[in-house]
Design a protein around this motif. Structure first.
Motif, PDB file in Angstrom:
ATOM      1  N   GLY A 174      93.774  -1.119  38.438  1.00 31.88           N
ATOM      2  CA  GLY A 174      94.910  -0.211  38.276  1.00 31.88           C
ATOM      3  C   GLY A 174      96.044  -0.409  39.276  1.00 31.88           C
ATOM      4  O   GLY A 174      96.976   0.399  39.333  1.00 31.88           O
ATOM      5  N   LYS A 175      96.031  -1.499  40.022  1.00 27.30           N
ATOM      6  CA  LYS A 175      97.023  -1.698  41.088  1.00 27.30           C
ATOM      7  C   LYS A 175      98.447  -1.824  40.545  1.00 27.30           C
ATOM      8  O   LYS A 175      99.363  -1.153  41.023  1.00 27.30           O
ATOM      9  CB  LYS A 175      96.657  -2.939  41.922  1.00 27.30           C
ATOM     10  N   THR A 176      98.618  -2.694  39.535  1.00 24.67           N
ATOM     11  CA  THR A 176      99.958  -2.880  38.972  1.00 24.67           C
ATOM     12  C   THR A 176     100.436  -1.594  38.294  1.00 24.67           C
ATOM     13  O   THR A 176     101.610  -1.206  38.412  1.00 24.67           O
ATOM     14  CB  THR A 176      99.958  -4.053  37.962  1.00 24.67           C
ATOM     15  N   THR A 177      99.512  -0.929  37.609  1.00 19.92           N
ATOM     16  CA  THR A 177      99.865   0.334  36.958  1.00 19.92           C
ATOM     17  C   THR A 177     100.349   1.343  37.998  1.00 19.92           C
ATOM     18  O   THR A 177     101.367   2.015  37.809  1.00 19.92           O
ATOM     19  CB  THR A 177      98.641   0.891  36.199  1.00 19.92           C
ATOM     20  N   PHE A 197      96.004   4.251  28.768  1.00 13.54           N
ATOM     21  CA  PHE A 197      96.591   3.277  27.851  1.00 13.54           C
ATOM     22  C   PHE A 197      95.770   3.257  26.568  1.00 13.54           C
ATOM     23  O   PHE A 197      94.563   3.488  26.597  1.00 13.54           O
ATOM     24  CB  PHE A 197      96.544   1.860  28.436  1.00 13.54           C
ATOM     25  N   SER A 257      90.475  -7.042  39.984  1.00 10.56           N
ATOM     26  CA  SER A 257      91.334  -7.180  38.828  1.00 10.56           C
ATOM     27  C   SER A 257      91.013  -6.068  37.824  1.00 10.56           C
ATOM     28  O   SER A 257      89.855  -5.793  37.560  1.00 10.56           O
ATOM     29  CB  SER A 257      91.096  -8.556  38.201  1.00 10.56           C
ATOM     30  N   GLY A 258      92.070  -5.418  37.323  1.00 13.68           N
ATOM     31  CA  GLY A 258      91.878  -4.354  36.340  1.00 13.68           C
ATOM     32  C   GLY A 258      91.643  -2.989  36.959  1.00 13.68           C
ATOM     33  O   GLY A 258      91.436  -2.010  36.239  1.00 13.68           O
ATOM     34  N   GLN A 287     104.527  -9.002  39.304  1.00 15.70           N
ATOM     35  CA  GLN A 287     103.451  -9.992  39.346  1.00 15.70           C
ATOM     36  C   GLN A 287     103.841 -11.240  38.541  1.00 15.70           C
ATOM     37  O   GLN A 287     103.495 -12.347  38.902  1.00 15.70           O
ATOM     38  CB  GLN A 287     102.185  -9.341  38.766  1.00 15.70           C
TER      39      GLN A 287
HETATM   40  N1  LIG Z   1     100.377  -1.998  28.870  1.00 19.12           N
HETATM   41  C1  LIG Z   1      99.057  -1.834  28.811  1.00 19.12           C
HETATM   42  N2  LIG Z   1      98.431  -1.497  27.660  1.00 19.12           N
HETATM   43  C2  LIG Z   1      97.091  -1.304  27.609  1.00 19.12           C
HETATM   44  N3  LIG Z   1      96.279  -1.388  28.666  1.00 19.12           N
HETATM   45  C3  LIG Z   1      96.838  -1.702  29.847  1.00 19.12           C
HETATM   46  C4  LIG Z   1      98.246  -1.943  29.995  1.00 19.12           C
HETATM   47  N4  LIG Z   1      98.511  -2.224  31.295  1.00 19.12           N
HETATM   48  C5  LIG Z   1      97.325  -2.179  31.923  1.00 19.12           C
HETATM   49  N5  LIG Z   1      96.315  -1.854  31.079  1.00 19.12           N
HETATM   50  C6  LIG Z   1      94.904  -1.682  31.458  1.00 19.12           C
HETATM   51  O1  LIG Z   1      94.811  -0.819  32.580  1.00 19.12           O
HETATM   52  C7  LIG Z   1      93.869  -1.294  33.522  1.00 19.12           C
HETATM   53  C8  LIG Z   1      94.544  -1.558  34.865  1.00 19.12           C
HETATM   54  O2  LIG Z   1      95.446  -2.652  34.746  1.00 19.12           O
HETATM   55  P1  LIG Z   1      96.344  -3.166  35.949  1.00 19.12           P
HETATM   56  O3  LIG Z   1      97.260  -4.209  35.406  1.00 19.12           O
HETATM   57  O4  LIG Z   1      96.969  -1.999  36.619  1.00 19.12           O
HETATM   58  O5  LIG Z   1      95.235  -3.819  36.907  1.00 19.12           O
HETATM   59  P2  LIG Z   1      95.414  -4.630  38.280  1.00 19.12           P
HETATM   60  O6  LIG Z   1      94.583  -3.950  39.299  1.00 19.12           O
HETATM   61  O7  LIG Z   1      96.871  -4.810  38.575  1.00 19.12           O
HETATM   62  O8  LIG Z   1      94.739  -6.041  37.923  1.00 19.12           O
HETATM   63  P3  LIG Z   1      95.129  -7.556  38.430  1.00 19.12           P
HETATM   64  O9  LIG Z   1      94.577  -7.680  39.818  1.00 19.12           O
HETATM   65  O10 LIG Z   1      94.406  -8.427  37.442  1.00 19.12           O
HETATM   66  O11 LIG Z   1      96.611  -7.709  38.371  1.00 19.12           O
HETATM   67  C9  LIG Z   1      93.249  -2.535  32.897  1.00 19.12           C
HETATM   68  O12 LIG Z   1      92.048  -2.147  32.274  1.00 19.12           O
HETATM   69  C10 LIG Z   1      94.273  -2.990  31.880  1.00 19.12           C
HETATM   70  O13 LIG Z   1      93.662  -3.645  30.803  1.00 19.12           O
END
Ligand SMILES: Nc1ncnc2c1ncn2[C@@H]1O[C@H](COP(=O)(O)OP(=O)(O)OP(=O)(O)O)[C@@H](O)[C@H]1O
Ligand SMILES: [Mg+2]
Length: 232
Positions: free
Chosen positions: A47-50, A15, A44-45, A94
């Motif tokens: 990469g799970k949602t990604t 990203f 948190s952060g 989420q």
């Molecule tokens: N659309 C975006 N643009 C820029 N950076 C992003 C975007 N989506 C996610 N990121 C970054 O990618 C990384 C992973 O984000 P992600 O949302 O996948 O984390 P997560 O494990 O789901 O966290 P959480 O438990 O807080 O939901 C983070 O550093 C986040 O800032």
């Protein structure tokens, strides 16, 4: 040997630009099987949602490929991908993503309407699922009138109403009290999971972790470990 529902192969995702550039997924590979409830955990952060967005055909990866029920989803064109997702996948975001102009009941009915159910049949089926998540008395309200936990339950009902083969849930119990979260997840495990279905769940909720077939542990964009869950 169980059939592979989702095969993630060497997924990479970046990203942003310059100093803000983030390597969100680093060489992530795993298989999810029909008949299992696969949990994904991690800080948190991490990469799970990604990762959920990439494996469900919402967010295109920068490298690697995703096979869903044998289909290379990122090789489909936009229309094919939309049709494939409609036929196969249920997703709970989420942050819910409910349609603000539709009532609670209509929100749940939408996947059936898209599958060409008659409107009255779609509504009556949707009503059943609202009852399952304990919201039959909220059917006519718009999402803005609902609490966060109620909106989350509407999103869950909408994802399961069409009985998708692949169900993907991002923190589905985060806004629910412990008992409601467990009741709904137990229903999903008992009534939705089958040999023909695969469920992938991101969660921080220790109260539902015992339902996992396997647990993927993410850290800093990488898959750190795969553990066998208590429900295997
Ligand atoms: N659309 C975006 N643009 C820029 N950076 C992003 C975007 N989506 C996610 N990121 C970054 O990618 C990384 C992973 O984000 P992600 O949302 O996948 O984390 P997560 O494990 O789901 O966290 P959480 O438990 O807080 O939901 C983070 O550093 C986040 O800032
Ligand atoms: Mg997330």
């Amino acid at each position: 040997m169980a059939h592979v529902a989702i095969s993630a192969q060497r997924i990479e995702k970046w990203f942003g630009e310059g100093e803000a550039r983030t390597h969100a997924l680093r060489d992530v590979s795993f298989d999810a099987y029909f008949g299992e409830m696969l949990f994904i955990v991690g800080p948190s952060g991490s990469g799970k949602t990604t990762l959920l967005s990439v494996i469900s055909g919402i967010l295109r990866p920068d490298g690697g490929r995703v096979l869903m029920d044998g289909v290379d989803v990122w090789n489909l064109d936009d229309d094919e991908l939309a049709a494939f997702r409609l036929a196969k996948v249920g997703f709970v975001f989420q942050d819910y993503h409910l349609f603000p102009r539709l009532t609670t009941l209509e929100n749940v009915a939408i996947p059936l309407v898209l599958r060409r159910y008659r409107w009255d049949e779609a509504l009556s089926e949707a009503r059943k699922y609202l009852r399952i998540v304990g919201l039959e008395n909220r059917a006519q309200l718009h999402p803005v009138k609902l609490s966060g936990g109620e909106q989350q339950r509407v999103a869950i009902a909408r994802a399961i109403v069409s009985q998708p083969d692949i169900l993907i849930l991002d923190e589905p119990t985060a806004s629910l009290d412990g008992e409601t979260g467990r009741t709904i997840m137990s229903f999903i495990r008992k009534e939705i999971l089958s040999e023909r279905r695969c469920i992938v769940i991101v969660t921080h909720d220790a109260r539902i972790l015992d339902m996992a077939s396997r647990i993927l542990d993410m850290e800093d964009g990488r898959l750190k470990a795969i553990e066998i869950g208590a429900a295997q």
